[in-house]
Scaffold this active site. Structure first.
Site, PDB file in Angstrom:
ATOM      1  N   MET A  22      37.594  40.588  41.027  1.00 13.74           N
ATOM      2  CA  MET A  22      37.501  39.196  40.655  1.00 13.74           C
ATOM      3  C   MET A  22      37.895  38.343  41.856  1.00 13.74           C
ATOM      4  O   MET A  22      39.045  38.367  42.282  1.00 13.74           O
ATOM      5  CB  MET A  22      38.425  38.929  39.470  1.00 13.74           C
ATOM      6  CG  MET A  22      38.831  37.494  39.317  1.00 13.74           C
ATOM      7  SD  MET A  22      39.828  37.081  37.879  1.00 13.74           S
ATOM      8  CE  MET A  22      41.252  38.100  38.053  1.00 13.74           C
ATOM      9  N   PRO A  23      36.968  37.590  42.429  1.00 16.24           N
ATOM     10  CA  PRO A  23      37.311  36.701  43.535  1.00 16.24           C
ATOM     11  C   PRO A  23      38.189  35.544  43.058  1.00 16.24           C
ATOM     12  O   PRO A  23      37.943  34.958  42.007  1.00 16.24           O
ATOM     13  CB  PRO A  23      35.961  36.170  44.018  1.00 16.24           C
ATOM     14  CG  PRO A  23      34.952  37.123  43.491  1.00 16.24           C
ATOM     15  CD  PRO A  23      35.516  37.657  42.224  1.00 16.24           C
ATOM     16  N   LEU A  24      39.202  35.241  43.850  1.00 16.97           N
ATOM     17  CA  LEU A  24      40.063  34.096  43.596  1.00 16.97           C
ATOM     18  C   LEU A  24      40.030  33.222  44.843  1.00 16.97           C
ATOM     19  O   LEU A  24      40.404  33.662  45.929  1.00 16.97           O
ATOM     20  CB  LEU A  24      41.498  34.544  43.307  1.00 16.97           C
ATOM     21  CG  LEU A  24      42.542  33.435  43.208  1.00 16.97           C
ATOM     22  CD1 LEU A  24      42.228  32.493  42.064  1.00 16.97           C
ATOM     23  CD2 LEU A  24      43.920  34.036  43.055  1.00 16.97           C
ATOM     24  N   VAL A  72      34.595  34.774  38.792  1.00 14.92           N
ATOM     25  CA  VAL A  72      35.057  33.955  39.913  1.00 14.92           C
ATOM     26  C   VAL A  72      36.074  32.934  39.412  1.00 14.92           C
ATOM     27  O   VAL A  72      35.844  32.238  38.423  1.00 14.92           O
ATOM     28  CB  VAL A  72      33.875  33.232  40.596  1.00 14.92           C
ATOM     29  CG1 VAL A  72      34.371  32.343  41.732  1.00 14.92           C
ATOM     30  CG2 VAL A  72      32.853  34.247  41.104  1.00 14.92           C
ATOM     31  N   ARG A  73      37.197  32.835  40.108  1.00 14.55           N
ATOM     32  CA  ARG A  73      38.241  31.865  39.790  1.00 14.55           C
ATOM     33  C   ARG A  73      38.421  30.937  40.983  1.00 14.55           C
ATOM     34  O   ARG A  73      38.441  31.387  42.127  1.00 14.55           O
ATOM     35  CB  ARG A  73      39.579  32.552  39.520  1.00 14.55           C
ATOM     36  CG  ARG A  73      39.545  33.629  38.461  1.00 14.55           C
ATOM     37  CD  ARG A  73      39.279  33.035  37.082  1.00 14.55           C
ATOM     38  NE  ARG A  73      39.445  34.025  36.030  1.00 14.55           N
ATOM     39  CZ  ARG A  73      38.454  34.694  35.458  1.00 14.55           C
ATOM     40  NH1 ARG A  73      37.216  34.497  35.852  1.00 14.55           N
ATOM     41  NH2 ARG A  73      38.693  35.550  34.485  1.00 14.55           N
TER      42      ARG A  73
END
Length: 59
Positions: free
Chosen positions: A1-3, A39-40
């Protein structure tokens, strides 16, 4: 999960921040092949008085 974390001087309109979030999400999806829902994006706003440039506060 990209942050993705972004720090800005406070004061930009909500519409501009929403567009930034959308654009950064699209970039992560396109470049990392990440699922959009994973995506966050965190936008942190800092008062200008707490933001220094060249040893001088902006506010």
């Amino acid at each position: 999960m990209p942050l993705i974390q972004v720090t800005l001087i406070e004061g930009r309109p909500m519409e501009a921040k929403a567009e930034l979030i959308r654009t950064l999400t699209e970039a992560a999806v396109a470049s990392l092949n990440a699922p959009r829902e994973a995506v966050r994006v965190i936008v942190q706003e800092v008062p200008a008085a707490h933001w220094g440039v060249g040893g001088v506060p902006k506010g």
